[in-house]
Scaffold this motif. Structure first.
Motif, mmCIF file in Angstrom:
data_model
loop_
_atom_site.group_PDB
_atom_site.id
_atom_site.type_symbol
_atom_site.label_atom_id
_atom_site.label_comp_id
_atom_site.label_asym_id
_atom_site.label_seq_id
_atom_site.Cartn_x
_atom_site.Cartn_y
_atom_site.Cartn_z
ATOM 1 N N GLY A 19 0.817 -1.196 0.000
ATOM 2 C CA GLY A 19 0.000 0.000 0.000
ATOM 3 C C GLY A 19 0.857 1.256 0.000
ATOM 4 O O GLY A 19 2.076 1.205 0.200
ATOM 5 N N ASP A 20 0.228 2.393 -0.239
ATOM 6 C CA ASP A 20 0.937 3.668 -0.227
ATOM 7 C C ASP A 20 1.101 4.169 1.206
ATOM 8 O O ASP A 20 0.268 3.898 2.081
ATOM 9 C CB ASP A 20 0.162 4.718 -1.027
ATOM 10 N N ILE A 21 2.167 4.915 1.454
ATOM 11 C CA ILE A 21 2.339 5.626 2.710
ATOM 12 C C ILE A 21 2.080 7.104 2.433
ATOM 13 O O ILE A 21 2.662 7.681 1.507
ATOM 14 C CB ILE A 21 3.739 5.423 3.298
ATOM 15 N N VAL A 22 1.206 7.699 3.224
ATOM 16 C CA VAL A 22 0.812 9.095 3.007
ATOM 17 C C VAL A 22 1.128 9.898 4.270
ATOM 18 O O VAL A 22 0.705 9.536 5.373
ATOM 19 C CB VAL A 22 -0.696 9.216 2.699
ATOM 20 N N PHE A 23 1.889 10.961 4.105
ATOM 21 C CA PHE A 23 2.168 11.881 5.204
ATOM 22 C C PHE A 23 1.265 13.110 5.043
ATOM 23 O O PHE A 23 1.146 13.666 3.945
ATOM 24 C CB PHE A 23 3.635 12.303 5.212
ATOM 25 N N ILE A 24 0.628 13.507 6.136
ATOM 26 C CA ILE A 24 -0.311 14.632 6.114
ATOM 27 C C ILE A 24 0.264 15.771 6.953
ATOM 28 O O ILE A 24 0.602 15.574 8.127
ATOM 29 C CB ILE A 24 -1.682 14.208 6.664
ATOM 30 N N VAL A 25 0.399 16.938 6.338
ATOM 31 C CA VAL A 25 1.000 18.082 7.022
ATOM 32 C C VAL A 25 0.095 18.563 8.161
ATOM 33 O O VAL A 25 -1.102 18.805 7.965
ATOM 34 C CB VAL A 25 1.255 19.246 6.032
ATOM 35 N N ARG A 26 0.680 18.670 9.350
ATOM 36 C CA ARG A 26 0.012 19.260 10.510
ATOM 37 C C ARG A 26 0.871 20.423 10.991
ATOM 38 O O ARG A 26 2.022 20.233 11.384
ATOM 39 C CB ARG A 26 -0.147 18.235 11.631
ATOM 40 N N GLN A 27 0.319 21.631 10.936
ATOM 41 C CA GLN A 27 1.086 22.819 11.306
ATOM 42 C C GLN A 27 1.036 23.047 12.806
ATOM 43 O O GLN A 27 -0.030 23.053 13.409
ATOM 44 C CB GLN A 27 0.513 24.036 10.578
ATOM 45 N N THR A 28 2.205 23.226 13.413
ATOM 46 C CA THR A 28 2.256 23.515 14.843
ATOM 47 C C THR A 28 2.024 25.009 15.068
ATOM 48 O O THR A 28 2.171 25.824 14.166
ATOM 49 C CB THR A 28 3.610 23.093 15.438
ATOM 50 N N SER A 29 1.660 25.357 16.298
ATOM 51 C CA SER A 29 1.350 26.749 16.604
ATOM 52 C C SER A 29 2.618 27.600 16.645
ATOM 53 O O SER A 29 3.721 27.096 16.870
ATOM 54 C CB SER A 29 0.613 26.848 17.940
ATOM 55 N N HIS A 30 2.454 28.909 16.426
ATOM 56 C CA HIS A 30 3.562 29.857 16.422
ATOM 57 C C HIS A 30 3.337 30.899 17.508
ATOM 58 O O HIS A 30 2.194 31.230 17.841
ATOM 59 C CB HIS A 30 3.666 30.529 15.048
ATOM 60 N N SER A 31 4.424 31.414 18.058
ATOM 61 C CA SER A 31 4.312 32.339 19.186
ATOM 62 C C SER A 31 3.795 33.723 18.774
ATOM 63 O O SER A 31 3.238 34.446 19.605
ATOM 64 C CB SER A 31 5.670 32.490 19.881
ATOM 65 N N LEU A 32 3.973 34.118 17.520
ATOM 66 C CA LEU A 32 3.598 35.463 17.097
ATOM 67 C C LEU A 32 2.456 35.505 16.090
ATOM 68 O O LEU A 32 1.641 36.426 16.105
ATOM 69 C CB LEU A 32 4.808 36.187 16.492
ATOM 70 N N PHE A 33 2.415 34.526 15.204
ATOM 71 C CA PHE A 33 1.476 34.596 14.085
ATOM 72 C C PHE A 33 0.461 33.459 14.120
ATOM 73 O O PHE A 33 0.757 32.352 14.582
ATOM 74 C CB PHE A 33 2.228 34.535 12.749
ATOM 75 N N VAL A 34 -0.718 33.768 13.604
ATOM 76 C CA VAL A 34 -1.727 32.754 13.315
ATOM 77 C C VAL A 34 -1.934 32.757 11.810
ATOM 78 O O VAL A 34 -2.112 33.816 11.203
ATOM 79 C CB VAL A 34 -3.061 33.054 14.031
ATOM 80 N N ARG A 35 -1.882 31.587 11.212
ATOM 81 C CA ARG A 35 -2.036 31.506 9.758
ATOM 82 C C ARG A 35 -3.512 31.386 9.386
ATOM 83 O O ARG A 35 -4.263 30.633 10.009
ATOM 84 C CB ARG A 35 -1.267 30.305 9.216
ATOM 85 N N GLN A 36 -3.909 32.109 8.361
ATOM 86 C CA GLN A 36 -5.255 32.036 7.815
ATOM 87 C C GLN A 36 -5.124 31.961 6.304
ATOM 88 O O GLN A 36 -4.934 32.973 5.636
ATOM 89 C CB GLN A 36 -6.071 33.253 8.247
ATOM 90 N N HIS A 37 -5.164 30.736 5.793
ATOM 91 C CA HIS A 37 -4.909 30.484 4.369
ATOM 92 C C HIS A 37 -3.491 30.976 4.026
ATOM 93 O O HIS A 37 -2.522 30.444 4.543
ATOM 94 C CB HIS A 37 -5.979 31.136 3.505
ATOM 95 N N ASN A 38 -3.367 32.002 3.175
ATOM 96 C CA ASN A 38 -2.041 32.520 2.833
ATOM 97 C C ASN A 38 -1.685 33.778 3.620
ATOM 98 O O ASN A 38 -0.617 34.363 3.414
ATOM 99 C CB ASN A 38 -1.957 32.825 1.330
#
Length: 314
Positions: free
Chosen positions: A206-225
């Motif tokens: 079977g295939d192995i799939v890695f899924i990106v999980r973003q950890t939190s940042h001390s200064l910024f919150v990401r919202q799309h781009n």
């Protein structure tokens, strides 16, 4: 609930992924209800399936190692939810045959396999058998906001089962998979390594799939781009103007003047200072500055008088 999963699989708490697979393979074949009248045990076989289901999954294993049985079955407290560990309540599906089939591949596991130590006394590779692909294996890839901003290379060691040259027996081997993280990748991005799962005589890996999980940042919150930055300011600053200094992810210190009156819903947009776009890293999203206005806790009568007259517009 089995109790001590490590004891069930007869391994210690320092066991590697390869050790866990080896232990489950050996014991599941030994205690499968159809394998041997002397050793076959439905109860033990089910306990082995649950233990492997937990310890073979990094998130479930991390929760069990840190919080024990209560954390795994009851769900971990909200304050620990950002650690990347399993956060929902765990209940084994109660189908050890499914766990067994997913591990070995195929609907009839005993029709396909010979172990490293002892050939099965019933079955083996069936002439003309149709090969089926094994189940897809998914793993989380935890990346920081800096990793996703700049891009990086990650090397991950996996342990998978491969067939020996005789075509009948198999063994566990380690392999390093290289992931080139592109600037701008988002939460949920899937990186697929085709056919890197376990091999079997009648089973296509079977295939192995890695899924990106973003950890939190001390200064910024990401919202799309876009990147969201919250600045704390005084009421005086909100009324008369100020500038905000922001340390960007690429190491620059930028100063943004704010000449408007800052009301509770006000935000300042700085074009082109957000995350790079994954399809075009030369382009970037925006930096959005929001404000937390700190109001004074107390005011003397004199200060109230001055503010009242200062804010009286004619």
């Amino acid at each position: 609930m089995v109790g001590d999963y490590y004891k069930t699989l007869d391994i210690n708490r320092n066991a590697t992924d390869a050790d866990i697979k080896k232990a489950y393979r050996r014991l599941a074949l030994k205690f499968h209800p159809s394998s041997n009248r002397e050793t076959g045990s439905t109860e033990t076989f089910c306990q082995l399936g649950e233990a492997y289901d937990v310890l073979s999954d990094p998130r479930k294993k991390a929760t069990y190692d840190k919080f024990g049985e209560d954390g795994l079955t009851g769900g971990i407290p909200p304050e620990f939810g950002s650690s990347g560990a399993w956060s929902s309540k765990y209940v084994y599906h109660g189908k050890p045959e499914k766990t067994f089939r997913d591990f070995f591949g195929g609907d009839n596991p005993f029709a396909d396999f010979l172990t490293n130590d002892t050939p099965l006394q019933f079955g083996g590779l069936q002439p003309g058998a149709v090969k089926t692909q094994g189940p897809q294996i998914e793993r989380d890839l935890h990346l920081s906001l800096d990793d996703l901003f700049h891009g990086c290379s990650k090397h991950i060691k996996i342990s998978h089962r491969v067939m020996n040259e005789d075509g009948h027996t198999s063994g566990i081997k380690d392999k390093i998979l290289a992931i080139n993280v592109k600037p701008g990748w988002k939460e949920g991005t899937r990186i697929i390594f085709p056919k890197e799962g376990d091999q079997g005589p009648n089973c296509i890996p079977g295939d192995i799939v890695f899924i990106v999980r973003q950890t939190s940042h001390s200064l910024f919150v990401r919202q799309h781009n876009d990147l969201i930055y919250k600045a704390q300011i005084t009421l005086q600053m909100a009324l008369i103007g100020f500038s905000v200094d922001v340390q960007t992810l690429d190491g620059r210190l930028i100063s943004i003047p704010v000449n408007d009156i800052v009301h509770p819903s006000y935000h300042k947009v700085v074009t082109g200072e957000g995350m790079p776009l994954s399809q075009d890293p030369e382009r970037r999203g925006n930096l959005i500055i929001t404000f937390d206005i700190q109001f004074p806790k107390k005011l003397s009568a004199d200060r109230k008088y001055l503010i009242k007259h200062a804010l009286t517009f004619k």
